[in-house]
Design an enzyme around this catalytic site. Structure first.
Site, PDB file in Angstrom:
ATOM      1  N   ASP A 117       0.861  -1.183   0.000  1.00 50.22           N
ATOM      2  CA  ASP A 117       0.000   0.000   0.000  1.00 50.22           C
ATOM      3  C   ASP A 117       0.897   1.233   0.000  1.00 50.22           C
ATOM      4  O   ASP A 117       1.895   1.280   0.726  1.00 50.22           O
ATOM      5  CB  ASP A 117      -0.891   0.020   1.246  1.00 50.22           C
ATOM      6  CG  ASP A 117      -2.001  -1.024   1.192  1.00 50.22           C
ATOM      7  OD1 ASP A 117      -2.336  -1.487   0.092  1.00 50.22           O
ATOM      8  OD2 ASP A 117      -2.531  -1.358   2.261  1.00 50.22           O
ATOM      9  N   ASP A 136      -7.123  -1.744  -4.007  1.00 51.58           N
ATOM     10  CA  ASP A 136      -8.089  -1.439  -2.950  1.00 51.58           C
ATOM     11  C   ASP A 136      -9.218  -0.559  -3.475  1.00 51.58           C
ATOM     12  O   ASP A 136     -10.393  -0.771  -3.154  1.00 51.58           O
ATOM     13  CB  ASP A 136      -7.410  -0.751  -1.772  1.00 51.58           C
ATOM     14  CG  ASP A 136      -6.381  -1.625  -1.075  1.00 51.58           C
ATOM     15  OD1 ASP A 136      -6.454  -2.862  -1.196  1.00 51.58           O
ATOM     16  OD2 ASP A 136      -5.490  -1.058  -0.410  1.00 51.58           O
TER      17      ASP A 136
END
Length: 156
Positions: A117, A136
């Site tokens: 991320d 995501d």
């Protein structure tokens, strides 16, 4: 089904390409932070062993493989359901977003043991402590799209 597959492929490639460019190309894995357009867009490295916002995060190796299996089962179920449901194009795109994003995060878990991320966005006095990635975003948008448009059927 062709639209679902094409969307999944595009999301998967976009996710993996951006992760490679930012995490390895910009060396974010060692730099940990790059201010791009503060506070609106920053790169903040986070290796997520859980699901969204680190939920179910666990350093046990078994959890990594449980999350891989869950993502693969859900992706397979969505593909099978979409094939039988004769979904409208907007719902096929939503399903493709969900599947492509899930598979992008599966590849991270298999290769790195956690999901890479790196996107961090804040605005208007809100300081967001979390990082996320293209996968995501696609998973969230795909799930929302399926909730909103799953009843839409193809017109003959």
């Amino acid at each position: 089904m062709r639209l679902l597959a094409l969307t999944a492929l595009l999301v998967f490639v976009a996710d993996q390409a951006t992760k490679y460019l930012v995490v390895f190309g910009l060396n974010l894995r060692e730099r940990l932070s790059v201010d791009v357009w503060p506070p609106y867009l920053n790169f903040r490295m986070a290796w997520n062993q859980g699901v969204n916002f680190g939920l179910l995060s666990n350093s046990a190796e078994i959890m990594r493989w449980v999350l891989v299996a869950v993502a693969l089962v859900i992706s397979g179920w969505v593909i099978r359901w979409a094939a039988r449901a004769a979904l409208a194009p907007v719902a096929q795109i939503a399903a493709g977003c969900l599947v492509g994003g899930a598979l992008g995060n599966v590849v991270d878990r298999v290769l790195y043991g956690a999901v890479a991320d790196f996107l961090n966005m804040s605005c208007c006095g809100f300081d967001n402590p979390y990082s996320f990635n293209i996968a995501d975003i696609a998973i969230f948008a795909g799930a929302l799209g399926l909730v909103l448009f799953a009843d839409a059927k193809k017109t003959p």
